[in-house]
Design a protein around this motif. Structure first.
Motif, PDB file in Angstrom:
ATOM      1  N   MET B   1       6.579  47.206  33.015  1.00 16.45           N
ATOM      2  CA  MET B   1       6.452  46.258  32.208  1.00 16.45           C
ATOM      3  C   MET B   1       5.794  44.577  32.553  1.00 16.45           C
ATOM      4  O   MET B   1       5.158  44.681  33.720  1.00 16.45           O
ATOM      5  CB  MET B   1       8.324  45.884  33.078  1.00 16.45           C
ATOM      6  N   PHE B   6       7.923  40.454  34.599  1.00 18.82           N
ATOM      7  CA  PHE B   6       9.033  40.967  35.929  1.00 18.82           C
ATOM      8  C   PHE B   6       8.833  39.311  36.287  1.00 18.82           C
ATOM      9  O   PHE B   6       9.925  38.010  36.254  1.00 18.82           O
ATOM     10  CB  PHE B   6       7.673  41.272  36.331  1.00 18.82           C
ATOM     11  N   LEU B  40      18.071  39.410  35.946  1.00 23.37           N
ATOM     12  CA  LEU B  40      18.776  40.912  36.652  1.00 23.37           C
ATOM     13  C   LEU B  40      18.735  41.935  35.936  1.00 23.37           C
ATOM     14  O   LEU B  40      18.168  43.078  35.857  1.00 23.37           O
ATOM     15  CB  LEU B  40      20.013  41.025  37.521  1.00 23.37           C
ATOM     16  N   LEU B  43      15.463  42.882  33.983  1.00 24.22           N
ATOM     17  CA  LEU B  43      14.502  43.586  35.269  1.00 24.22           C
ATOM     18  C   LEU B  43      14.898  45.040  35.008  1.00 24.22           C
ATOM     19  O   LEU B  43      14.625  45.464  35.492  1.00 24.22           O
ATOM     20  CB  LEU B  43      15.166  42.856  36.839  1.00 24.22           C
ATOM     21  N   PHE B  44      16.045  45.358  35.243  1.00 22.66           N
ATOM     22  CA  PHE B  44      16.766  46.610  35.135  1.00 22.66           C
ATOM     23  C   PHE B  44      16.368  46.790  33.483  1.00 22.66           C
ATOM     24  O   PHE B  44      16.234  48.806  33.146  1.00 22.66           O
ATOM     25  CB  PHE B  44      18.469  46.624  34.782  1.00 22.66           C
ATOM     26  N   GLY B  46      13.647  46.587  32.172  1.00 25.44           N
ATOM     27  CA  GLY B  46      12.224  46.424  32.489  1.00 25.44           C
ATOM     28  C   GLY B  46      11.835  47.734  33.603  1.00 25.44           C
ATOM     29  O   GLY B  46      10.898  48.062  33.212  1.00 25.44           O
ATOM     30  N   LEU B  47      13.143  48.668  33.672  1.00 28.42           N
ATOM     31  CA  LEU B  47      12.472  49.773  34.883  1.00 28.42           C
ATOM     32  C   LEU B  47      13.212  50.665  33.964  1.00 28.42           C
ATOM     33  O   LEU B  47      13.337  51.299  34.654  1.00 28.42           O
ATOM     34  CB  LEU B  47      13.188  49.422  36.366  1.00 28.42           C
ATOM     35  N   ASN B  48      13.542  50.615  33.119  1.00 29.24           N
ATOM     36  CA  ASN B  48      13.760  51.571  32.049  1.00 29.24           C
ATOM     37  C   ASN B  48      14.659  52.623  32.386  1.00 29.24           C
ATOM     38  O   ASN B  48      15.556  53.503  31.953  1.00 29.24           O
ATOM     39  CB  ASN B  48      12.494  53.061  32.165  1.00 29.24           C
ATOM     40  N   ALA B  49      15.750  51.222  32.784  1.00 33.48           N
ATOM     41  CA  ALA B  49      17.105  51.418  32.751  1.00 33.48           C
ATOM     42  C   ALA B  49      18.214  50.884  32.007  1.00 33.48           C
ATOM     43  O   ALA B  49      18.800  50.027  32.956  1.00 33.48           O
ATOM     44  CB  ALA B  49      17.594  51.591  34.628  1.00 33.48           C
ATOM     45  N   THR B  52      22.055  50.396  32.501  1.00 35.41           N
ATOM     46  CA  THR B  52      22.810  49.918  33.807  1.00 35.41           C
ATOM     47  C   THR B  52      22.500  48.176  32.766  1.00 35.41           C
ATOM     48  O   THR B  52      23.161  47.969  33.520  1.00 35.41           O
ATOM     49  CB  THR B  52      21.681  50.597  34.636  1.00 35.41           C
ATOM     50  N   ILE B  55      24.795  47.595  30.832  1.00 37.85           N
ATOM     51  CA  ILE B  55      26.356  47.390  31.127  1.00 37.85           C
ATOM     52  C   ILE B  55      26.604  46.560  32.468  1.00 37.85           C
ATOM     53  O   ILE B  55      27.130  45.513  32.160  1.00 37.85           O
ATOM     54  CB  ILE B  55      26.735  48.985  32.511  1.00 37.85           C
ATOM     55  N   GLN B  56      24.875  45.458  33.538  1.00 38.61           N
ATOM     56  CA  GLN B  56      25.254  44.156  33.623  1.00 38.61           C
ATOM     57  C   GLN B  56      25.736  43.856  33.393  1.00 38.61           C
ATOM     58  O   GLN B  56      26.341  42.591  33.276  1.00 38.61           O
ATOM     59  CB  GLN B  56      24.078  44.486  34.952  1.00 38.61           C
TER      60      GLN B  56
END
Lengths: 106, 186
Positions: B1, B6, B40, B43-44, B46-49, B52, B55-56
């Motif tokens: 990212m 970020f 948030l 950020l998720f 960007g972290l390849n999740a 999640t 879902i967030q």
């Protein structure tokens, strides 16, 4: 590129903000929202560790994402029950201000 | 990212969090919490999740926030907004945040930092070759991370019992909410 420390710092600050909100706010709904912020900060830490410590086969660790999935689901259940308790409390006392709820004070 | 994104999403998240604590009106608090959770989720992602992150947004910014707003408007909390916060509580909150931040910086400066490692899609494809050919195909041919497939595969093979316990928990929560919010008549 952002490093692990930057992610941990940001999530720690979000946790601290949530903790401060729990301590200094007196409206019970806002206290509840700040609890959600703290849970999400913990989730961010988990996801960051999952991405920065890859598995032996070079992908993000799916186990920590499982933990985040369970945390989010339990948080949703917790919010539903908590808000129902707040509604019941408001019906009984006509307030949700924590300073007015002193019947269990010793 | 990239760093710019970020910092953008982190600032969105932190400013949203501060606004939740600072605003007097509960509706403004709920809406700034949506902003915080959108940051948030960024950020998720960007972290390849990816799963999640989505879902967030769906669960927190969608379902939970609607529930909060619904309760705030149901209870009609205009009377509560006029109160002054106690000086002691505000001071305690600030001291807590500052002590926590100092401790955090102390811990982080004494532990080794880590750069973002590159994903090894070929090794992942080799690992998933036997477990799930579809995941391996996406990893090797499309050169993409099939996040939802991997999570589904882990959830239904490694975490089957916790998933079913979670289903029971949600059922209990639903029944509990109905019982709690039923008006007592006797």
């Amino acid at each position: 590129m952002a490093t692990l420390h930057q992610y941990l710092l940001v999530s720690g600050l979000l946790f601290a903000i949530g903790l401060a909100g729990v301590v200094l706010r007196r409206n019970i709904i806002i206290v509840f929202m700040c609890l959600e912020l703290m849970l999400s900060a913990a989730n961010l830490t988990l996801i960051a560790f999952s991405r920065f410590n890859l598995t032996s086969y070079g992908l993000p660790d799916p186990n920590s994402q499982m933990l985040v999935f369970f945390v989010i689901t339990v948080a949703a259940a917790e919010v539903a029950v908590g808000l129902a308790i707040i509604v019941a409390l408001y019906r009984a006392r006509q307030t949700i201000h924590t300073d007015d709820l002193t019947s269990m004070r010793g | 990212m990239p760093s710019l994104l970020f910092w953008f999403f982190s600032l969105l998240m932190l400013i949203g969090g501060i606004a939740v604590v600072a605003f007097k009106n509960p509706v403004s608090c709920a809406l700034s919490m949506v902003a915080s959770f959108v940051g948030l989720a960024g950020l998720f992602i960007g972290l390849n999740a990816y799963f999640t992150g989505i879902i967030q947004i769906l669960v927190y910014a969608g379902a939970i926030m609607v529930l909060f707003l619904f309760i705030i408007m149901l209870l009609d909390l205009k009377v509560e907004t006029g109160r002054k916060p106690k000086l002691g509580a505000v001071a305690a909150g600030f001291v807590l945040v500052i002590a926590f931040a100092i401790q955090l910086i102390g811990v982080l400066s004494s532990s080794p930092d880590k750069e973002l490692p590159k994903l090894d899609l070929a090794a992942g494809a080799a690992h998933y070759q036997d477990l799930s050919p579809k995941i391996a195909n996406t990893l090797s041919v499309d050169q993409k991370l099939p996040d939802v497939h991997i999570i589904g595969q882990t959830l239904f093979t490694g975490y089957n019992l916790p998933l079913q316990i979670l289903g029971v928990l949600l059922l209990v929560a639903t029944v509990g909410v109905v019982v709690l919010s039923k008006r007592q008549t006797n």
